[in-house]
Design a protein around this motif. Sequence first.
Motif, PDB file in Angstrom:
ATOM      1  N   ALA A   1       0.840  -1.193   0.000  1.00 27.27           N
ATOM      2  CA  ALA A   1       0.000   0.000   0.000  1.00 27.27           C
ATOM      3  C   ALA A   1       0.875   1.243   0.000  1.00 27.27           C
ATOM      4  CB  ALA A   1      -0.914   0.004   1.222  1.00 27.27           C
ATOM      5  N   GLY A   2       0.394   2.333  -0.621  1.00 24.20           N
ATOM      6  CA  GLY A   2       1.141   3.589  -0.654  1.00 24.20           C
ATOM      7  C   GLY A   2       0.857   4.361  -1.921  1.00 24.20           C
ATOM      8  N   ASP A   3       1.265   5.642  -1.935  1.00 20.95           N
ATOM      9  CA  ASP A   3       1.060   6.506  -3.095  1.00 20.95           C
ATOM     10  C   ASP A   3       2.264   6.440  -4.014  1.00 20.95           C
ATOM     11  OD1 ASP A   3      -1.381   7.346  -2.094  1.00 20.95           O
ATOM     12  OD2 ASP A   3      -0.428   8.917  -0.886  1.00 20.95           O
ATOM     13  N   GLY A   4       2.046   6.757  -5.278  1.00 19.74           N
ATOM     14  CA  GLY A   4       3.136   6.820  -6.237  1.00 19.74           C
ATOM     15  C   GLY A   4       3.437   5.451  -6.809  1.00 19.74           C
ATOM     16  N   ALA A   5       4.474   5.398  -7.630  1.00 22.31           N
ATOM     17  CA  ALA A   5       4.844   4.140  -8.280  1.00 22.31           C
ATOM     18  C   ALA A   5       5.467   3.169  -7.298  1.00 22.31           C
ATOM     19  CB  ALA A   5       5.814   4.404  -9.425  1.00 22.31           C
ATOM     20  N   LYS A   6       6.105   3.711  -6.232  1.00 21.77           N
ATOM     21  CA  LYS A   6       6.721   2.873  -5.210  1.00 21.77           C
ATOM     22  C   LYS A   6       6.472   3.499  -3.852  1.00 21.77           C
ATOM     23  CE  LYS A   6      10.490   0.965  -8.003  1.00 21.77           C
ATOM     24  NZ  LYS A   6      11.953   0.744  -8.077  1.00 21.77           N
ATOM     25  N   ASP A   7       6.432   2.645  -2.839  1.00 20.72           N
ATOM     26  CA  ASP A   7       6.297   3.222  -1.517  1.00 20.72           C
ATOM     27  C   ASP A   7       7.662   3.619  -0.994  1.00 20.72           C
ATOM     28  OD1 ASP A   7       5.873   0.058   0.290  1.00 20.72           O
ATOM     29  OD2 ASP A   7       7.624   0.963  -0.614  1.00 20.72           O
ATOM     30  N   ARG A   8       7.717   4.090   0.245  1.00 19.82           N
ATOM     31  CA  ARG A   8       8.973   4.604   0.780  1.00 19.82           C
ATOM     32  C   ARG A   8      10.028   3.521   0.949  1.00 19.82           C
ATOM     33  NH1 ARG A   8       6.614   7.829   5.839  1.00 19.82           N
ATOM     34  NH2 ARG A   8       5.271   5.989   5.783  1.00 19.82           N
ATOM     35  N   LYS A   9       9.616   2.276   0.970  1.00 20.78           N
ATOM     36  CA  LYS A   9      10.565   1.178   1.074  1.00 20.78           C
ATOM     37  C   LYS A   9      11.065   0.725  -0.299  1.00 20.78           C
ATOM     38  CE  LYS A   9       8.599  -0.599   5.382  1.00 20.78           C
ATOM     39  NZ  LYS A   9       7.968  -1.784   6.047  1.00 20.78           N
ATOM     40  N   GLY A  10      10.582   1.378  -1.356  1.00 21.73           N
ATOM     41  CA  GLY A  10      11.024   1.030  -2.699  1.00 21.73           C
ATOM     42  C   GLY A  10      10.305  -0.156  -3.298  1.00 21.73           C
ATOM     43  N   LYS A  11       9.236  -0.623  -2.672  1.00 20.34           N
ATOM     44  CA  LYS A  11       8.502  -1.763  -3.204  1.00 20.34           C
ATOM     45  C   LYS A  11       7.519  -1.313  -4.284  1.00 20.34           C
ATOM     46  CE  LYS A  11       8.644  -4.343   1.154  1.00 20.34           C
ATOM     47  NZ  LYS A  11       7.833  -4.857   2.284  1.00 20.34           N
ATOM     48  N   ALA A  12       7.451  -2.087  -5.356  1.00 20.90           N
ATOM     49  CA  ALA A  12       6.509  -1.757  -6.422  1.00 20.90           C
ATOM     50  C   ALA A  12       5.089  -1.968  -5.940  1.00 20.90           C
ATOM     51  CB  ALA A  12       6.780  -2.632  -7.642  1.00 20.90           C
ATOM     52  N   LEU A  13       4.184  -1.139  -6.424  1.00 20.95           N
ATOM     53  CA  LEU A  13       2.781  -1.327  -6.115  1.00 20.95           C
ATOM     54  C   LEU A  13       2.260  -2.615  -6.743  1.00 20.95           C
ATOM     55  CD1 LEU A  13       1.220   2.231  -6.396  1.00 20.95           C
ATOM     56  CD2 LEU A  13       1.455   0.823  -4.360  1.00 20.95           C
ATOM     57  N   LEU A  14       1.137  -3.048  -6.245  1.00 23.00           N
ATOM     58  CA  LEU A  14       0.607  -4.355  -6.602  1.00 23.00           C
ATOM     59  C   LEU A  14      -0.792  -4.244  -7.181  1.00 23.00           C
ATOM     60  CD1 LEU A  14       1.493  -7.396  -6.069  1.00 23.00           C
ATOM     61  CD2 LEU A  14       0.044  -7.267  -4.045  1.00 23.00           C
ATOM     62  N   THR A  15      -1.077  -5.051  -8.212  1.00 23.71           N
ATOM     63  CA  THR A  15      -2.459  -5.239  -8.653  1.00 23.71           C
ATOM     64  C   THR A  15      -2.781  -6.716  -8.481  1.00 23.71           C
ATOM     65  OG1 THR A  15      -1.815  -5.620 -10.966  1.00 23.71           O
ATOM     66  CG2 THR A  15      -2.337  -3.364 -10.325  1.00 23.71           C
ATOM     67  N   LEU A  16      -3.935  -7.007  -7.894  1.00 23.94           N
ATOM     68  CA  LEU A  16      -4.323  -8.375  -7.572  1.00 23.94           C
ATOM     69  C   LEU A  16      -5.449  -8.843  -8.490  1.00 23.94           C
ATOM     70  CD1 LEU A  16      -4.347  -8.128  -3.680  1.00 23.94           C
ATOM     71  CD2 LEU A  16      -2.694  -9.371  -5.080  1.00 23.94           C
ATOM     72  N   THR A  17      -5.351 -10.092  -8.924  1.00 23.23           N
ATOM     73  CA  THR A  17      -6.407 -10.735  -9.694  1.00 23.23           C
ATOM     74  C   THR A  17      -6.827 -11.989  -8.950  1.00 23.23           C
ATOM     75  OG1 THR A  17      -5.571  -9.935 -11.821  1.00 23.23           O
ATOM     76  CG2 THR A  17      -7.004 -11.863 -11.874  1.00 23.23           C
ATOM     77  N   ASP A  18      -8.100 -12.062  -8.595  1.00 21.65           N
ATOM     78  CA  ASP A  18      -8.644 -13.205  -7.873  1.00 21.65           C
ATOM     79  C   ASP A  18      -9.331 -14.126  -8.873  1.00 21.65           C
ATOM     80  OD1 ASP A  18      -9.845 -14.138  -4.959  1.00 21.65           O
ATOM     81  OD2 ASP A  18     -11.298 -14.362  -6.579  1.00 21.65           O
ATOM     82  N   ALA A  19      -8.910 -15.401  -8.935  1.00 23.48           N
ATOM     83  CA  ALA A  19      -9.481 -16.302  -9.931  1.00 23.48           C
ATOM     84  C   ALA A  19      -9.186 -17.754  -9.559  1.00 23.48           C
ATOM     85  CB  ALA A  19      -8.910 -15.998 -11.318  1.00 23.48           C
TER      86      ALA A  19
END
Length: 289
Positions: A114-132
């Motif tokens: 979770a976080g704003d921008g392309a990466k959070d303050r820890k440098g982790k990429a944001l995530l998109t989840l697909t439930d299937a």
Amino acid sequence: MLSRRLVRQFIALVDTGSFTAAASRLHVSQPTLSAGIAELERSLGTPLILRERRALRLTEAGNRLLVHARAIEREFGLAERGVLETPPPAPPLRLGVLSSLATRSTAAIAAHYAGDGAKDRKGKALLTLTDAPDADLRRRLAEHRLDAIITTLRSADEGELLREEGYAMILPAAHRLAGREVLLPEELAGETMIARRSCEILAETSRFFTARGVRPHFALRSANEDRCLALVAAGAGVTTGPVSLAGTGTVAVPLQGYDYRRRIGLIVAEGQDALIAASGLGEVLREVV
């Protein structure tokens, strides 16, 4: 007010020494350039260019403007290069999640990214989840529509194992059988059942009860895991499922002879190992799944 268009026209005219050459450099017509220089002179309230027979000559005001004009254009160039050289935001990590994975595990994964921008303050990429379901996740992975999936592993050498667990009866916490160490299939003959259509062993479960003469009444058949478990917690029925699905208001009790197990793991799309490693996904999953 000075505009960059007029500043660039002025500099081009000084550098080329000719309206014709300056217009060619700027890819505009000569009348357009002449109109631009006239507009600049009107806005500053003073002549900038003396038009002589064989050449153009700057007035005193034109010479003073030239110093500022070159500085302005230089700063514009630096600003443009700075923006263009800034690396683009990292694309979101596309993760597929098995429908029957406990919602609290899926929520815990999302919380780490979770976080704003392309990466959070820890440098982790944001995530998109697909439930299937499993088959859908595997198809999307093969089509490179997902970077990785969390699903049931089919063999010992497939993916990274995250959790191995058995299946059990999931009962309301207040159910008369909730305190038992193990249940007998025939004890469930009179129970109302909630059918989890997203269950990976739905067919096997049906055969299990049919072979033992247990044909319960079904209050709900649904692929919505949370709805099924909410009805169990409310006392509307019982269900079968992986032990990890038991949560608030429910308990998991082993069922004699119902010895199925599942192995949940991470499978990465071909060529995406570096992306997954950089995202820190493996470490997150080992903590929360």
